[in-house]
Write an enzyme that holds these catalytic residues in place. Structure first.
Site, PDB file in Angstrom:
ATOM      1  N   GLU A 196     -14.511   7.156   1.440  1.00 22.25           N
ATOM      2  CA  GLU A 196     -15.156   5.924   0.876  1.00 22.25           C
ATOM      3  C   GLU A 196     -14.524   5.330   1.417  1.00 22.25           C
ATOM      4  O   GLU A 196     -13.260   4.325   1.625  1.00 22.25           O
ATOM      5  CB  GLU A 196     -14.956   5.424  -0.564  1.00 22.25           C
ATOM      6  CG  GLU A 196     -16.120   6.451  -1.177  1.00 22.25           C
ATOM      7  CD  GLU A 196     -15.991   6.247  -2.922  1.00 22.25           C
ATOM      8  OE1 GLU A 196     -17.797   6.738  -3.532  1.00 22.25           O
ATOM      9  OE2 GLU A 196     -15.055   5.823  -3.523  1.00 22.25           O
ATOM     10  N   CYS A 213     -12.134  -2.631   4.609  1.00 25.23           N
ATOM     11  CA  CYS A 213     -11.370  -1.826   3.680  1.00 25.23           C
ATOM     12  C   CYS A 213     -11.600  -0.329   4.349  1.00 25.23           C
ATOM     13  O   CYS A 213     -12.003   0.719   3.542  1.00 25.23           O
ATOM     14  CB  CYS A 213     -11.262  -1.868   2.428  1.00 25.23           C
ATOM     15  SG  CYS A 213     -10.157  -0.911   1.148  1.00 25.23           S
ATOM     16  N   CYS A 256      -5.288  11.524  -3.194  1.00 25.27           N
ATOM     17  CA  CYS A 256      -4.133  10.415  -3.570  1.00 25.27           C
ATOM     18  C   CYS A 256      -2.920  11.272  -3.678  1.00 25.27           C
ATOM     19  O   CYS A 256      -3.374  11.852  -5.033  1.00 25.27           O
ATOM     20  CB  CYS A 256      -4.206   9.281  -3.649  1.00 25.27           C
ATOM     21  SG  CYS A 256      -2.477   8.419  -3.487  1.00 25.27           S
ATOM     22  N   CYS A 282      -0.942   7.063  -9.653  1.00 22.30           N
ATOM     23  CA  CYS A 282      -1.320   5.315 -10.534  1.00 22.30           C
ATOM     24  C   CYS A 282      -1.753   5.647 -11.162  1.00 22.30           C
ATOM     25  O   CYS A 282      -3.047   5.924 -11.238  1.00 22.30           O
ATOM     26  CB  CYS A 282      -1.311   4.369  -8.849  1.00 22.30           C
ATOM     27  SG  CYS A 282      -0.045   4.344  -7.810  1.00 22.30           S
ATOM     28  N   CYS A 322      -5.316   4.033 -11.478  1.00 22.79           N
ATOM     29  CA  CYS A 322      -6.070   4.069  -9.664  1.00 22.79           C
ATOM     30  C   CYS A 322      -7.254   5.608 -10.252  1.00 22.79           C
ATOM     31  O   CYS A 322      -6.414   6.627 -10.033  1.00 22.79           O
ATOM     32  CB  CYS A 322      -4.849   4.212  -9.066  1.00 22.79           C
ATOM     33  SG  CYS A 322      -6.444   4.394  -7.385  1.00 22.79           S
ATOM     34  N   GLY A 345      -6.007   6.734  -0.822  1.00 25.59           N
ATOM     35  CA  GLY A 345      -4.739   7.635  -0.144  1.00 25.59           C
ATOM     36  C   GLY A 345      -3.846   6.659   0.103  1.00 25.59           C
ATOM     37  O   GLY A 345      -3.663   4.977  -0.508  1.00 25.59           O
ATOM     38  N   GLU A 346      -2.261   6.422   0.434  1.00 21.67           N
ATOM     39  CA  GLU A 346      -0.997   6.711   0.696  1.00 21.67           C
ATOM     40  C   GLU A 346      -0.736   6.055   2.441  1.00 21.67           C
ATOM     41  O   GLU A 346      -0.371   7.020   2.797  1.00 21.67           O
ATOM     42  CB  GLU A 346      -0.244   6.845  -0.138  1.00 21.67           C
ATOM     43  CG  GLU A 346       1.387   6.166  -0.093  1.00 21.67           C
ATOM     44  CD  GLU A 346       1.661   4.617   0.240  1.00 21.67           C
ATOM     45  OE1 GLU A 346       1.016   4.342  -0.483  1.00 21.67           O
ATOM     46  OE2 GLU A 346       2.186   3.994   1.089  1.00 21.67           O
ATOM     47  N   SER A 355      -1.364  -2.029   3.228  1.00 18.58           N
ATOM     48  CA  SER A 355      -1.084  -1.857   2.101  1.00 18.58           C
ATOM     49  C   SER A 355      -0.049  -0.425   1.560  1.00 18.58           C
ATOM     50  O   SER A 355      -0.458   0.449   1.899  1.00 18.58           O
ATOM     51  CB  SER A 355      -1.972  -1.366   0.612  1.00 18.58           C
ATOM     52  OG  SER A 355      -1.362  -2.158  -0.567  1.00 18.58           O
ATOM     53  N   SER A 413       1.596  -2.676  -3.355  1.00 16.28           N
ATOM     54  CA  SER A 413       1.431  -3.016  -4.937  1.00 16.28           C
ATOM     55  C   SER A 413       2.839  -3.070  -5.430  1.00 16.28           C
ATOM     56  O   SER A 413       3.596  -1.359  -5.856  1.00 16.28           O
ATOM     57  CB  SER A 413       1.063  -1.335  -4.923  1.00 16.28           C
ATOM     58  OG  SER A 413      -0.546  -1.355  -3.876  1.00 16.28           O
ATOM     59  N   LEU A 414       2.905  -3.866  -6.530  1.00 15.57           N
ATOM     60  CA  LEU A 414       4.043  -4.140  -7.328  1.00 15.57           C
ATOM     61  C   LEU A 414       3.448  -3.283  -8.710  1.00 15.57           C
ATOM     62  O   LEU A 414       4.187  -2.190  -9.402  1.00 15.57           O
ATOM     63  CB  LEU A 414       4.448  -5.512  -6.991  1.00 15.57           C
ATOM     64  CG  LEU A 414       6.235  -5.751  -7.554  1.00 15.57           C
ATOM     65  CD1 LEU A 414       7.215  -5.336  -6.306  1.00 15.57           C
ATOM     66  CD2 LEU A 414       5.872  -7.440  -7.917  1.00 15.57           C
ATOM     67  N   ASN A 452      -9.883  -3.298 -12.695  1.00 15.14           N
ATOM     68  CA  ASN A 452     -11.388  -2.489 -12.558  1.00 15.14           C
ATOM     69  C   ASN A 452     -11.464  -1.597 -13.619  1.00 15.14           C
ATOM     70  O   ASN A 452     -10.383  -0.523 -13.191  1.00 15.14           O
ATOM     71  CB  ASN A 452     -11.260  -2.698 -11.186  1.00 15.14           C
ATOM     72  CG  ASN A 452     -11.245  -3.618 -10.823  1.00 15.14           C
ATOM     73  OD1 ASN A 452     -12.011  -4.891 -11.172  1.00 15.14           O
ATOM     74  ND2 ASN A 452     -10.837  -3.837  -9.766  1.00 15.14           N
ATOM     75  N   CYS A 487     -11.309  -2.755  -6.052  1.00 17.49           N
ATOM     76  CA  CYS A 487     -10.341  -1.808  -5.901  1.00 17.49           C
ATOM     77  C   CYS A 487     -10.172  -0.774  -6.711  1.00 17.49           C
ATOM     78  O   CYS A 487     -10.458  -1.088  -8.427  1.00 17.49           O
ATOM     79  CB  CYS A 487      -9.112  -3.400  -6.487  1.00 17.49           C
ATOM     80  SG  CYS A 487      -8.823  -4.180  -4.821  1.00 17.49           S
TER      81      CYS A 487
HETATM   82  N1  SAH Z   1      -2.724   3.411  -2.301  1.00 19.14           N
HETATM   83  C1  SAH Z   1      -1.895   2.284  -1.224  1.00 19.14           C
HETATM   84  C2  SAH Z   1      -3.181   1.934  -1.296  1.00 19.14           C
HETATM   85  C3  SAH Z   1      -4.142   1.894  -2.333  1.00 19.14           C
HETATM   86  S1  SAH Z   1      -4.181  -0.283  -2.286  1.00 19.14           S
HETATM   87  C4  SAH Z   1      -1.372   1.435  -2.187  1.00 19.14           C
HETATM   88  O1  SAH Z   1      -1.166   1.925  -3.187  1.00 19.14           O
HETATM   89  O2  SAH Z   1      -0.960   0.112  -1.431  1.00 19.14           O
HETATM   90  C5  SAH Z   1      -5.088  -0.472  -3.645  1.00 19.14           C
HETATM   91  C6  SAH Z   1      -4.680  -1.771  -4.485  1.00 19.14           C
HETATM   92  O3  SAH Z   1      -5.960  -1.635  -6.134  1.00 19.14           O
HETATM   93  C7  SAH Z   1      -3.627  -1.133  -5.494  1.00 19.14           C
HETATM   94  O4  SAH Z   1      -3.083  -2.363  -4.752  1.00 19.14           O
HETATM   95  C8  SAH Z   1      -3.705   0.082  -6.021  1.00 19.14           C
HETATM   96  O5  SAH Z   1      -2.529  -0.074  -7.092  1.00 19.14           O
HETATM   97  C9  SAH Z   1      -4.943  -1.574  -6.689  1.00 19.14           C
HETATM   98  N2  SAH Z   1      -5.853  -0.496  -7.565  1.00 19.14           N
HETATM   99  C10 SAH Z   1      -5.743   0.949  -8.308  1.00 19.14           C
HETATM  100  N3  SAH Z   1      -6.265   0.700  -9.342  1.00 19.14           N
HETATM  101  C11 SAH Z   1      -6.393  -0.642  -9.614  1.00 19.14           C
HETATM  102  C12 SAH Z   1      -7.599  -0.763 -10.778  1.00 19.14           C
HETATM  103  N4  SAH Z   1      -8.280  -0.262 -11.496  1.00 19.14           N
HETATM  104  N5  SAH Z   1      -8.138  -2.193 -10.777  1.00 19.14           N
HETATM  105  C13 SAH Z   1      -7.003  -3.251 -10.135  1.00 19.14           C
HETATM  106  N6  SAH Z   1      -6.847  -2.737  -8.809  1.00 19.14           N
HETATM  107  C14 SAH Z   1      -6.159  -1.498  -8.760  1.00 19.14           C
END
Ligand code: SAH
Length: 343
Positions: free
Chosen positions: A93, A106, A113, A117, A120, A162-163, A194, A216-217, A293, A336
């Protein structure tokens, strides 16, 4: 049989070499890039300056496009999400996000992935495979068709499925095409990669291409981050933040963008907000808060508006640069963390 040359898999420099090896003139690489990326033309018959023989090779022997649009959803806020299919049937997507002063795409870098996480949706899919460079840049080529009033895509964020740093060679080649003046011609500052924190690859990325880095912290303690981001067990906060502190390319003019998904009852307490400035001390930083989200695979919920506002005020009060990202396209599952394809 040798694998056919897939034109979009290569930076202009890489394509020059491959064309030469195939008996073509290297400068055809620039001409092809102009047709494919600047003018958006994919039909070899329209590439009038290429010569008949090369046009025929492009039409029969070599691959030009990598993805087809399978389905498009439009959000009431103008966000447009597309499901794209690769030659092997893999689906990914991409999300096009119109704002007043920019049009951001995006892009995905992997099918699924492996990072798993826990909040996600892509993480729940598991990992299928890496995308090729051509499959990353073709997202830009395909999604241009959905730009409102033909506006150009001004920014590209590697924040889809993906990462990116676990597919670094393909991502680097794609970034080179995005920023090459004869290809997409985006300023490097308009490209953001990211990562969830693949520590050993971060310096490598920034040494190769001067893009923005987003990290992504999502947590201020290892106990909480271990729960949200399994990779934290391998590269805990001290390792991640220590690596960022040592980066010469990170400056106040080019800070690290920290994404912090706010989850009710998990990482949204005042103590978390109060800990964050000290944790990030010494790293030029911008913090981007993203209220969780929701999606069907996860029990997590966003905090209340009051809690979000409290978190933001604490950070701003400590002198941090902090923004709230109101995710776009939640009505079409384009926000996201909502990108996932089943089946
Ligand atoms: N794998 C990379 C690139 C993906 S960026 C990374 O993690 O940075 C997608 C962003 O959306 C990341 O910061 C991720 O943590 C965030 N994200 C994932 N699931 C989410 C959710 N349910 N609600 C809000 N943000 C989310």
């Amino acid at each position: 049989m040798a694998e056919p040359l897939h034109i979009k898999d290569h930076s202009i420099e890489g394509l020059r070499e491959r064309l030469a090896a195939a008996g073509e003139r290297p400068y055809r690489a620039e001409q092809l890039a102009a047709w494919l990326y600047r003018r958006g033309v994919e039909d070899p018959d329209q590439m009038t300056d290429l010569g008949q023989a090369l046009r025929e090779r492009l039409g029969s022997e070599w691959g030009l496009s990598a993805l087809e649009v399978e389905r498009v959803d439009r959000s009431s806020d103008g966000t447009c999400k597309a499901a794209l299919v690769a030659r092997d049937g893999a689906r990914i997507e991409s999300v096009l996000i119109p704002e007043d002063d920019r049009l951001t795409l995006c892009v995905s870098t992997q099918v699924g992935c492996a990072m798993a996480c826990s909040f996600c949706a892509t993480g729940f899919m598991g990992f299928r495979r890496n995308l090729r460079t051509g499959e990353i840049v073709d997202q830009v080529c395909r999604m241009r068709a959905f730009a409102p009033e033909g506006r150009p895509i001004s920014n590209v964020v590697f924040m889809g499925m993906g990462e990116p740093l676990l597919n670094l060679p393909a991502v680097l080649e794609a970034v080179r095409l995005l920023v090459h003046p004869k290809a997409f011609g985006l300023a490097p500052r308009r490209v953001t990669v990211s990562t969830v924190g693949v520590v050993p690859r971060i310096a490598e990325l920034l040494a190769q291409v001067p893009v923005n880095l987003a990290v992504s912290l999502h947590a201020t303690t290892d106990a909480v981050r271990d729960r949200l981001v399994p990779l934290n067990r391998r590269y805990p906060l001290a390792a991640l933040l220590g690596a960022l502190r040592g980066l010469e390319t990170v400056t106040p003019r080019r800070p690290v963008f920290f994404e912090y998904t706010l989850i009710e009852g998990v990482n949204d307490r005042s103590e978390d907000a109060e800990r964050l400035p000290g944790l990030l001390h010494g790293i030029p930083a911008k913090v981007n808060l993203i209220p969780m989200n929701p999606h069907p695979d996860s029990p997590y919920r966003p905090p209340s508006e009051v809690a979000i506002d409290r978190f933001l005020r604490i950070l701003a009060g400590r002198g941090m640069t902090v923004t709230l990202r109101r995710s776009r396209g939640p009505d079409i599952q384009a926000a996201c963390g909502q990108l996932a394809l089943r089946g």
